[in-house]
Write a protein that holds these residues in place. Structure first.
Motif, PDB file in Angstrom:
ATOM      1  N   ARG A 172       0.730  -1.352  -0.084  1.00  0.00           N
ATOM      2  CA  ARG A 172       0.062   0.006   0.203  1.00  0.00           C
ATOM      3  C   ARG A 172       0.851   1.334   0.166  1.00  0.00           C
ATOM      4  N   ARG A 173       0.601   2.134  -0.964  1.00  0.00           N
ATOM      5  CA  ARG A 173       1.326   3.613  -0.958  1.00  0.00           C
ATOM      6  C   ARG A 173       1.427   4.139   0.517  1.00  0.00           C
ATOM      7  N   GLY A 174       2.610   4.536   0.826  1.00  0.00           N
ATOM      8  CA  GLY A 174       2.500   5.352   2.083  1.00  0.00           C
ATOM      9  C   GLY A 174       2.677   4.333   3.169  1.00  0.00           C
ATOM     10  N   ARG A 175       2.628   2.912   3.061  1.00  0.00           N
ATOM     11  CA  ARG A 175       2.831   2.149   4.478  1.00  0.00           C
ATOM     12  C   ARG A 175       3.937   1.039   3.949  1.00  0.00           C
ATOM     13  N   ASN A 176       4.843   0.873   4.946  1.00  0.00           N
ATOM     14  CA  ASN A 176       5.699   0.010   4.818  1.00  0.00           C
ATOM     15  C   ASN A 176       5.316  -1.565   5.252  1.00  0.00           C
ATOM     16  N   TRP A 177       6.027  -2.448   4.973  1.00  0.00           N
ATOM     17  CA  TRP A 177       5.519  -3.809   5.449  1.00  0.00           C
ATOM     18  C   TRP A 177       5.526  -4.071   6.899  1.00  0.00           C
ATOM     19  N   THR A 178       6.460  -3.244   7.677  1.00  0.00           N
ATOM     20  CA  THR A 178       6.527  -3.465   9.241  1.00  0.00           C
ATOM     21  C   THR A 178       5.128  -2.962   9.752  1.00  0.00           C
ATOM     22  N   ASP A 179       4.702  -1.722   9.271  1.00  0.00           N
ATOM     23  CA  ASP A 179       3.663  -1.134   9.862  1.00  0.00           C
ATOM     24  C   ASP A 179       2.355  -1.992   9.395  1.00  0.00           C
ATOM     25  N   GLY A 180       2.169  -2.586   8.358  1.00  0.00           N
ATOM     26  CA  GLY A 180       1.202  -3.365   7.849  1.00  0.00           C
ATOM     27  C   GLY A 180       1.067  -4.695   8.537  1.00  0.00           C
ATOM     28  N   VAL A 181       2.180  -5.395   9.192  1.00  0.00           N
ATOM     29  CA  VAL A 181       2.329  -6.546   9.972  1.00  0.00           C
ATOM     30  C   VAL A 181       1.744  -6.210  11.366  1.00  0.00           C
ATOM     31  N   LEU A 182       2.317  -4.885  11.843  1.00  0.00           N
ATOM     32  CA  LEU A 182       1.718  -4.606  13.249  1.00  0.00           C
ATOM     33  C   LEU A 182       0.342  -4.267  13.306  1.00  0.00           C
ATOM     34  N   GLU A 183      -0.046  -3.779  12.061  1.00  0.00           N
ATOM     35  CA  GLU A 183      -1.538  -3.600  12.093  1.00  0.00           C
ATOM     36  C   GLU A 183      -2.553  -4.907  12.257  1.00  0.00           C
ATOM     37  N   GLU A 184      -1.751  -5.998  11.398  1.00  0.00           N
ATOM     38  CA  GLU A 184      -2.583  -7.152  11.528  1.00  0.00           C
ATOM     39  C   GLU A 184      -2.525  -7.717  12.842  1.00  0.00           C
ATOM     40  N   LEU A 185      -1.381  -7.436  13.634  1.00  0.00           N
ATOM     41  CA  LEU A 185      -1.235  -8.134  14.877  1.00  0.00           C
ATOM     42  C   LEU A 185      -2.420  -7.848  15.882  1.00  0.00           C
ATOM     43  N   ALA A 186      -3.055  -6.518  15.499  1.00  0.00           N
ATOM     44  CA  ALA A 186      -4.203  -6.291  16.495  1.00  0.00           C
ATOM     45  C   ALA A 186      -5.450  -7.028  16.293  1.00  0.00           C
ATOM     46  N   ASN A 187      -5.400  -7.981  15.648  1.00  0.00           N
ATOM     47  CA  ASN A 187      -6.625  -8.979  15.547  1.00  0.00           C
ATOM     48  C   ASN A 187      -6.294 -10.266  16.184  1.00  0.00           C
ATOM     49  N   ASP A 188      -6.981 -10.500  17.042  1.00  0.00           N
ATOM     50  CA  ASP A 188      -7.325 -11.535  18.086  1.00  0.00           C
ATOM     51  C   ASP A 188      -6.902 -12.950  17.690  1.00  0.00           C
ATOM     52  N   ALA A 210      11.013  -4.966  15.725  1.00  0.00           N
ATOM     53  CA  ALA A 210       9.953  -4.203  16.043  1.00  0.00           C
ATOM     54  C   ALA A 210       8.772  -5.676  15.986  1.00  0.00           C
ATOM     55  N   VAL A 211       8.804  -6.202  14.892  1.00  0.00           N
ATOM     56  CA  VAL A 211       7.749  -7.195  14.865  1.00  0.00           C
ATOM     57  C   VAL A 211       8.034  -8.369  15.868  1.00  0.00           C
ATOM     58  N   ALA A 212       9.191  -8.630  16.411  1.00  0.00           N
ATOM     59  CA  ALA A 212       9.440  -9.672  17.371  1.00  0.00           C
ATOM     60  C   ALA A 212       8.855  -9.016  18.543  1.00  0.00           C
ATOM     61  N   GLU A 213       9.042  -7.907  18.902  1.00  0.00           N
ATOM     62  CA  GLU A 213       8.700  -7.312  20.251  1.00  0.00           C
ATOM     63  C   GLU A 213       7.045  -7.596  20.293  1.00  0.00           C
ATOM     64  N   ALA A 214       6.756  -7.102  19.231  1.00  0.00           N
ATOM     65  CA  ALA A 214       5.235  -7.171  19.514  1.00  0.00           C
ATOM     66  C   ALA A 214       4.631  -8.447  19.489  1.00  0.00           C
ATOM     67  N   CYS A 215       5.304  -9.349  18.832  1.00  0.00           N
ATOM     68  CA  CYS A 215       4.746 -10.915  18.932  1.00  0.00           C
ATOM     69  C   CYS A 215       4.982 -11.366  20.287  1.00  0.00           C
ATOM     70  N   LYS A 216       6.037 -11.052  20.712  1.00  0.00           N
ATOM     71  CA  LYS A 216       6.508 -11.489  22.290  1.00  0.00           C
ATOM     72  C   LYS A 216       5.711 -11.040  23.169  1.00  0.00           C
ATOM     73  N   ALA A 217       5.063  -9.745  22.948  1.00  0.00           N
ATOM     74  CA  ALA A 217       4.150  -8.873  23.910  1.00  0.00           C
ATOM     75  C   ALA A 217       2.972  -9.761  24.002  1.00  0.00           C
ATOM     76  N   LYS A 218       2.368 -10.498  22.837  1.00  0.00           N
ATOM     77  CA  LYS A 218       1.121 -11.055  22.802  1.00  0.00           C
ATOM     78  C   LYS A 218       1.246 -12.568  22.707  1.00  0.00           C
ATOM     79  N   SER A 219       2.544 -13.103  23.112  1.00  0.00           N
ATOM     80  CA  SER A 219       2.770 -14.504  23.052  1.00  0.00           C
ATOM     81  C   SER A 219       2.475 -15.200  21.671  1.00  0.00           C
ATOM     82  N   ILE A 220       2.775 -14.441  20.556  1.00  0.00           N
ATOM     83  CA  ILE A 220       2.431 -15.062  19.358  1.00  0.00           C
ATOM     84  C   ILE A 220       3.770 -15.583  18.626  1.00  0.00           C
ATOM     85  N   PRO A 221       3.898 -16.782  18.210  1.00  0.00           N
ATOM     86  CA  PRO A 221       4.994 -17.379  17.594  1.00  0.00           C
ATOM     87  C   PRO A 221       5.505 -16.339  16.455  1.00  0.00           C
ATOM     88  N   LEU A 222       6.611 -16.443  16.044  1.00  0.00           N
ATOM     89  CA  LEU A 222       7.338 -15.584  14.865  1.00  0.00           C
ATOM     90  C   LEU A 222       8.099 -16.598  14.256  1.00  0.00           C
TER      91      LEU A 222
END
Length: 241
Positions: A172-188, A210-222
């Motif tokens: 998506r124009r104006g959004r990088n991969w990292t932001d996109g992944v972090l947005e999806e991590l908001a889903n339960d 950044a993604v690893a830290e977000a995954c670790k905070a939610k106990s999601i495997p990466l």
């Protein structure tokens, strides 16, 4: 937790538009991955390959099994074959498997956070990702999903489709991969994140820390596929990342 796909040998840039005349010029030119966050610069690496430019400059563009191996790889393979001619002279105090695991551990961390005990050798990335997918506790989610990137390489996509629905991060124009992944991590319903460090089509990268830290905070495997970058770009991760 984190899983790492087997890196391939193609971590070198063979050519650029200006560095195919002499080997003396190779350090003056750089190739860049197209990246929305940072640029991973590679010096021209023609000197690391057996490319005879005496008559006609060679610019061979290919990948994986069809690419030329670096001279250093050829020399290492030749030494290994030569040692088998007299196996009674070989040093068997440390197995070749342990030696390779220690090399991978050093590539994954500049500290002692990763050791050979944390490394498992697999014949292919798809094999490794299948093992990783079979290790996820899918029962924790009624309708589990896995976060992947758009047009991600099949070896880190297909193994997950047997267990869950894919949440595909679109370009998506104006959004990088990292932001996109972090947005999806908001889903339960996210049960796992399975992404590459660098996208195989254009080299655009993800901020894996950044993604690893977000995954670790939610106990999601990466599950990380480092095929394109391990050994070519610095990355420090541990078994608890």
């Amino acid at each position: 937790m984190g899983w790492v796909g087997m890196p391939c040998k193609d971590i070198y840039a063979l050519t650029s538009s200006t560095c195919h005349n002499t080997h003396k010029q190779t350090n003056k030119h750089k190739l860049f991955f197209n990246n929305t966050m940072t640029q991973l610069a590679l010096e021209c690496q023609r000197h690391m390959f057996d490319l005879d430019d005496s008559d006609t400059p060679v610019a061979y563009l290919n990948a994986c099994s069809c690419s030329p191996i670096p001279t250093q790889v050829h020399e290492a393979a030749s030494q290994a074959l030569a040692a088998k001619r007299k196996p009674w002279t070989m040093d068997t105090s440390t197995s070749s498997e342990t030696h390779v695991k220690r090399i991978y551990a050093k590539l994954l961390s500049n500290s002692s956070a990763v050791s050979e005990q944390d490394i498992a050798l697999c014949p292919s990335t798809s094999y490794a990702m299948t093992l990783a997918a079979n290790s996820v506790n899918w029962a924790m989610h009624a309708n589990p999903t896995v976060v992947v990137l758009d047009q991600q390489f099949a070896s880190n996509t297909m193994p997950w489709q047997h267990h869950a629905k894919l949440r595909i991060v679109q370009r998506r124009r104006g959004r990088n991969w990292t932001d996109g992944v972090l947005e999806e991590l908001a889903n339960d319903d996210v049960a796992c994140v399975a992404i590459p460090h660098a996208h195989w089509t254009d080299g655009s990268t993800v901020d894996v820390r950044a993604v690893a830290e977000a995954c670790k905070a939610k106990s999601i495997p990466l599950a990380l596929d480092l095929t394109q970058t391990l050994g070519a770009a610095p990355i420090a991760i541990g078994p608890d990342s």
